[in-house]
Design an enzyme around this catalytic site. Structure first.
Site, PDB file in Angstrom:
ATOM      1  N   ASP A  47       0.848  -1.187   0.000  1.00  0.00           N
ATOM      2  CA  ASP A  47       0.000   0.000   0.000  1.00  0.00           C
ATOM      3  C   ASP A  47       0.888   1.244   0.000  1.00  0.00           C
ATOM      4  O   ASP A  47       2.101   1.151   0.213  1.00  0.00           O
ATOM      5  CB  ASP A  47      -0.931   0.029   1.219  1.00  0.00           C
ATOM      6  CG  ASP A  47      -2.262   0.721   0.906  1.00  0.00           C
ATOM      7  OD1 ASP A  47      -2.248   1.769   0.221  1.00  0.00           O
ATOM      8  OD2 ASP A  47      -3.307   0.218   1.350  1.00  0.00           O
ATOM      9  N   TYR A 187     -17.325   4.251 -12.320  1.00  0.00           N
ATOM     10  CA  TYR A 187     -16.799   3.259 -11.373  1.00  0.00           C
ATOM     11  C   TYR A 187     -17.340   1.864 -11.683  1.00  0.00           C
ATOM     12  O   TYR A 187     -16.581   0.906 -11.851  1.00  0.00           O
ATOM     13  CB  TYR A 187     -17.183   3.683  -9.951  1.00  0.00           C
ATOM     14  CG  TYR A 187     -16.876   2.700  -8.857  1.00  0.00           C
ATOM     15  CD1 TYR A 187     -15.560   2.392  -8.526  1.00  0.00           C
ATOM     16  CD2 TYR A 187     -17.898   2.099  -8.119  1.00  0.00           C
ATOM     17  CE1 TYR A 187     -15.270   1.499  -7.496  1.00  0.00           C
ATOM     18  CE2 TYR A 187     -17.612   1.218  -7.094  1.00  0.00           C
ATOM     19  CZ  TYR A 187     -16.300   0.917  -6.786  1.00  0.00           C
ATOM     20  OH  TYR A 187     -16.014   0.039  -5.769  1.00  0.00           O
ATOM     21  N   ASN A 216     -21.774  -2.855   0.788  1.00  0.00           N
ATOM     22  CA  ASN A 216     -21.714  -1.907   1.906  1.00  0.00           C
ATOM     23  C   ASN A 216     -21.191  -2.541   3.200  1.00  0.00           C
ATOM     24  O   ASN A 216     -21.942  -2.775   4.145  1.00  0.00           O
ATOM     25  CB  ASN A 216     -23.092  -1.277   2.151  1.00  0.00           C
ATOM     26  CG  ASN A 216     -23.550  -0.433   0.974  1.00  0.00           C
ATOM     27  OD1 ASN A 216     -22.886   0.518   0.600  1.00  0.00           O
ATOM     28  ND2 ASN A 216     -24.669  -0.811   0.375  1.00  0.00           N
TER      29      ASN A 216
END
Length: 391
Positions: A47, A187, A216
């Site tokens: 990352d 997206y 979600n």
């Protein structure tokens, strides 16, 4: 760490090395925690930032290195143009790709970055896994489904209440997007195209893959709080947006009245599903999995009302007199915004293949998350609000 772990078919689970791209984010941090605490696996954590996994990388409170110190390595790199990426994928047994721009406010304002991040930047990861015979678990999105069939039916049609027209199934539901000028779909379109590419690599070149479609996922460390650990002008996803409003004692903004319906699943439940995918390749390879909780379905307006109640409980502070305010999608997100009416996952495939079902109710996951938000941010926000503004 549990010893003698077996998979769903009773076979001994062998330790593997996982190249986790996006390990420093919300999902990655929880997945790293679970892997370190409960398995013998190693993680090459890739990352740009590591704030959310620092507690896994550094000695804690003078007690020396954590017991998993030799099983997690952080590699700070941007996957866009870094020659080290292929080497890390080669070192691992499988790659988990979590990297993405996945904030709706960016889809309109940064459509090029959104498309590049979710399609172009993911291409080398797929290529390296395919060429080197490495397994890939790729994180997509429930947004690939777009709009439901039911939203195109007349408002008085009884078929709108038929689950066949709105429940989203991995192998049956069509992917329906809005017109090109509605850049909100940049997206979803990029995510669908990379899914199709991965599927094609599987069918033509034998890539072993699993695709995850999150619905979600909610919990501690999600997104950021604007002006505290993210840009002041930033607009995170709905839970962090509402949390920010609650922490600042501001009305919660309901876009177009908050009528869209969503389901929410607790991050710790969802991570259980991902670990099952990692440790059961024979059952997970070649599959696309919805990971959500259809029992936690609410409108965004109902979510705001519930979060207001929960936050009052965890903070001990009464809600403000007008806890919500309506705003238009154009005002909140800008031109080009569009939305899907419902996102309710069909759970048949993941239940059949992995035996997974979510456990945590919406109230309980909100209580856990808002307790974390209050404990982590309340004092910092009070200080930020009380600072005098320079003239």
């Amino acid at each position: 760490m549990a010893s003698g772990r077996v998979d769903l078919d009773g076979n001994q689970i062998k330790p593997v090395t996982i190249c986790m791209i996006g390990a420093g984010g919300f999902i990655g941090s929880h997945l790293c925690e679970k892997i370190m605490a409960e398995t013998p696996h190693k993680v090459l954590a890739v990352d740009v930032y590591n704030d959310k996994i620092k507690h896994l990388l550094e000695p804690s409170g003078g007690s020396g290195s954590p017991p998993w110190a030799d099983r997690i390595q952080f590699h700070r790199l941007n996957i866009k143009n870094d020659s080290r990426l292929e080497g890390l994928i080669k070192m691992a047994d499988l790659t988990v790709n979590l990297a993405a721009i996945c904030t709706p406010a960016d889809y309109n304002t940064r459509p090029l970055d959104t498309i590049y991040s979710n399609f172009v930047d993911a291409l080398p990861v797929v290529k390296y896994c395919s060429e080197n015979g490495k397994r890939l678990i790729h994180f997509s999105t429930c947004e690939v489904y777009g709009k439901t069939i039911s939203c195109f039916l007349p408002k008085d049609s009884p078929l709108r209440q038929d689950p066949a027209y709105y429940v989203l199934s991995e192998d049956a539901s069509p992917c329906i997007f809005g017109p090109i000028e509605k850049q909100r779909w940049s997206y979803a379109c990029a995510k669908q195209l990379i899914e199709r590419l991965i599927y094609a690599e599987g069918s033509e070149n034998g890539l072993e893959f699993t695709i995850v479609r999150p619905f979600n996922w909610i919990g501690p460390r999600m997104d950021f709080i604007p002006g505290i650990d993210g840009p002041s002008e930033g607009v995170p996803r709905v839970l962090a947006c509402f949390s920010n409003n609650l922490l600042r004692h501001e009305p919660l903004k309901l876009v177009d009245g908050g009528q869209s319906q969503r389901t929410f699943v607790y991050i710790k439940d969802a991570i259980e599903a991902v670990l099952l995918m990692i440790e059961n390749p024979a059952r997970a390879n070649g599959h696309i999995f919805n990971v959500g909780n259809p029992n936690n379905e609410v409108t965004v307006k109902q979510l705001a009302e519930m979060m207001t109640q929960v936050y009052a409980k965890v903070s001990g502070e009464p809600p403000i007199d007008s806890p919500t305010i309506d705003v238009s999608s154009k005002e909140f997100y800008g031109e080009g915004y569009d939305d899907s009416d419902k996102r309710i996952p069909d759970m048949t495939i993941i239940n059949k293949q992995l035996g997974w079902n979510p456990k945590t109710s919406l109230w309980n996951l909100l209580e856990s998350t808002l307790t974390y938000q209050h404990t982590t941010y309340a004092e910092a926000i009070k200080k930020a609000i009380s600072k005098p503004i320079a003239s």
